[in-house]
Scaffold this motif. Structure first.
Motif, PDB file in Angstrom:
ATOM      1  N   HIS A 194      19.302   5.855  10.161  1.00  0.00           N
ATOM      2  CA  HIS A 194      19.626   7.157  11.054  1.00  0.00           C
ATOM      3  C   HIS A 194      20.559   7.352  11.380  1.00  0.00           C
ATOM      4  O   HIS A 194      19.864   6.819  13.248  1.00  0.00           O
ATOM      5  N   VAL A 196      22.284   9.357  14.794  1.00  0.00           N
ATOM      6  CA  VAL A 196      21.309  10.376  16.106  1.00  0.00           C
ATOM      7  C   VAL A 196      22.133  10.207  17.394  1.00  0.00           C
ATOM      8  O   VAL A 196      21.608  10.952  17.800  1.00  0.00           O
ATOM      9  N   GLU A 198      25.347  11.238  16.722  1.00  0.00           N
ATOM     10  CA  GLU A 198      25.524  13.532  17.350  1.00  0.00           C
ATOM     11  C   GLU A 198      24.680  14.033  17.922  1.00  0.00           C
ATOM     12  O   GLU A 198      24.741  15.195  18.999  1.00  0.00           O
ATOM     13  N   SER A 199      23.307  13.773  17.346  1.00  0.00           N
ATOM     14  CA  SER A 199      22.462  15.267  18.086  1.00  0.00           C
ATOM     15  C   SER A 199      21.251  14.566  18.933  1.00  0.00           C
ATOM     16  O   SER A 199      21.102  15.164  20.605  1.00  0.00           O
ATOM     17  N   GLU A 200      21.631  13.524  19.294  1.00  0.00           N
ATOM     18  CA  GLU A 200      21.448  13.028  21.356  1.00  0.00           C
ATOM     19  C   GLU A 200      22.390  13.560  21.976  1.00  0.00           C
ATOM     20  O   GLU A 200      21.506  14.135  23.308  1.00  0.00           O
ATOM     21  N   ILE A 202      24.201  16.283  21.682  1.00  0.00           N
ATOM     22  CA  ILE A 202      23.961  17.758  21.204  1.00  0.00           C
ATOM     23  C   ILE A 202      22.663  18.504  22.393  1.00  0.00           C
ATOM     24  O   ILE A 202      22.826  19.134  23.292  1.00  0.00           O
ATOM     25  N   ASP A 203      21.572  17.349  21.969  1.00  0.00           N
ATOM     26  CA  ASP A 203      20.341  17.463  22.881  1.00  0.00           C
ATOM     27  C   ASP A 203      20.897  17.546  24.280  1.00  0.00           C
ATOM     28  O   ASP A 203      20.347  18.027  25.267  1.00  0.00           O
ATOM     29  N   ARG A 206      22.682  20.569  25.649  1.00  0.00           N
ATOM     30  CA  ARG A 206      21.657  21.230  26.052  1.00  0.00           C
ATOM     31  C   ARG A 206      21.340  21.307  27.004  1.00  0.00           C
ATOM     32  O   ARG A 206      21.128  22.052  28.103  1.00  0.00           O
TER      33      ARG A 206
END
Length: 431
Positions: A194, A196, A198-200, A202-203, A206
């Motif tokens: 999986h 991650v 992009e999500s990392e 974005i986090d 943020r």
């Protein structure tokens, strides 16, 4: 009645008929002739059985329902039952093939990587996501050991330890992956990956945004609280000092308000629910309004000119006004007194173009690629003097993305900057 009983009855009847025929022949033509005829009749029955056994053997070598032979006697029922069984097998095989095709298509469309391996980790199959994540190629790497293809110490340790109940966080090929091996059957394993990355990212954005926003708000709040504390401890302050404090608090309050408004604007632009509502935009009227606001901000300290030769376009008036105003405002803030700022709107082969050209302080090349990041400043002390929020160019970037436009920046330190916005031709309103 079962097929076995029918088989025995039919063959018993044939043998009985042969026996009766033999007895009749013996009675009519003598014992020798009768027995010869009986032997010939039995041999014929045996030959018929051997013939159909041979046809059955030939069919078993290539069992298709289309070439199943016809039978005689009990063989009719046998071939009929074989035909039904074969048709059932072909139907099941067709359904299984379709199911496997749907399964592989579903695996192909999955965003997660799926790798099927045998018990010694040789690659049997993988989907395109796994090829992207791990750099595999099903056509080239099938039958090769996965640990020889995924050369990562973390992955090797995970395989050697065999603690598959806990997923592995893996950094590989500039991606951050979560890998999990799932044993199934006796001799196969599934590796699921999986992405991650992009999500990392974005986090992290943020967290950085919250930290930067907190830092930006802390300064004006500190100033306001400090002056309020002074006012409460020293109620007899002279009027000029009190007025100076009030002026500074008012400026810091306006700075916080601008910061909050810019953050809300960014949040609205990034929201998937905030749809782009297009309308006809009178560019000459819009640019003349921006020019008036620029003169008011400059207060006569700069020479500002407007050349409007381009067409009207379709888009969000408020968003386009916000983006173009930010570019003009930045040029005014970072151009020294008596500097010159040119605002141009023209048509080009690639589509309409907006330009802001100044002879201000300029920007070093190493900063240009990061200018549209939130709260990124080339000179933080200069930004505080100009009362910028650090979000203007981030707003410009998001507005242009929503209008399929691009921002180009050309700048030389101490000589000036040129900010160009290239809109697509489809945005133009035909005259």
């Amino acid at each position: 009645m079962s097929s076995r009983l029918i088989f025995w009855i039919s063959n018993s009847v044939r043998i009985l008929l042969v026996a009766m025929g033999t007895a009749a022949a013996c009675y009519m033509w003598g014992t020798v002739i009768g027995l010869l005829l009986g032997i010939l009749a039995m041999a014929s029955l045996v030959l018929v059985q051997l013939f159909y056994l041979q046809r059955l053997a030939d069919w078993l070598d290539h069992p298709t329902s289309s070439r199943l032979p016809d039978g005689w006697g009990a063989w009719t029922d046998i071939f009929s039952r074989l035909y039904k069984l074969r048709r059932g097998d072909e139907k099941n095989q067709t359904e299984l093939t379709e199911w496997l095709a749907r399964f592989r298509q579903a695996m192909t469309l999955l965003p997660d990587g799926v790798v099927i391996m045998d018990d010694v980790l040789f690659l049997e199959w993988c989907n395109p996501a796994a090829e992207r994540h791990l750099g595999l190629s099903l056509t080239k790497d099938k039958g090769m050991r996965v640990t020889n293809l995924v050369r990562s110490p973390e992955f090797m340790d995970y395989i050697i330890l065999g603690r598959y109940d806990t997923p592995l966080t893996l950094s590989f090929r500039d991606r951050k992956l979560i890998a999990h091996i799932i044993p199934f059957e006796n001799r196969r394993q599934i590796l699921v990956t999986h992405d991650v990355t992009e999500s990392e990212r974005i986090d992290m954005m943020r967290r950085d945004f919250i930290a930067n926003a907190s830092h930006e708000l802390r300064t004006p709040l500190t100033v306001i609280n400090g002056f309020l504390e002074i006012a409460s401890l020293q109620p007899d302050l002279d009027i000029p000092t009190r007025n100076a404090h009030l002026k500074l608090m008012s400026e810091q309050g306006e700075r916080m308000q601008r910061l909050v408004e810019d953050m809300l604007t960014l949040t609205r632009l990034e929201s998937m629910d905030h749809l782009l509502r297009t309308e006809s935009i009178n560019m000459r009227g819009l640019l003349e309004q921006i020019l008036q606001e620029a003169h008011a901000l400059s207060a006569g300290r700069h020479k500002i000119t407007l050349d409007c030769q381009g067409p009207d376009i379709r888009g969000s008036t408020d968003e386009i006004r916000s983006a173009l105003t930010n570019l003009v405002t930045n040029a005014i803030r970072y151009t020294p007194e008596h500097g010159e700022i040119q605002i141009q709107w023209c048509n080009a082969p690639q589509g309409p173009k907006f330009l802001v050209i100044d002879n201000g302080i300029g920007i070093s090349p190493e900063h240009i690629s990061r200018l549209t990041e939130r709260f990124y400043r080339v000179d933080k002390s200069r930004s505080r003097e100009t009362q910028g929020t650090g979000l203007g160019l981030a707003i410009v970037k998001h507005v242009l993305l929503r209008h399929n436009a691009n921002l180009f920046i050309d700048s030389v330190p101490d000589q000036g900057s040129k900010f160009a916005v290239q809109f697509p031709p489809a945005i133009v309103i035909d005259a």
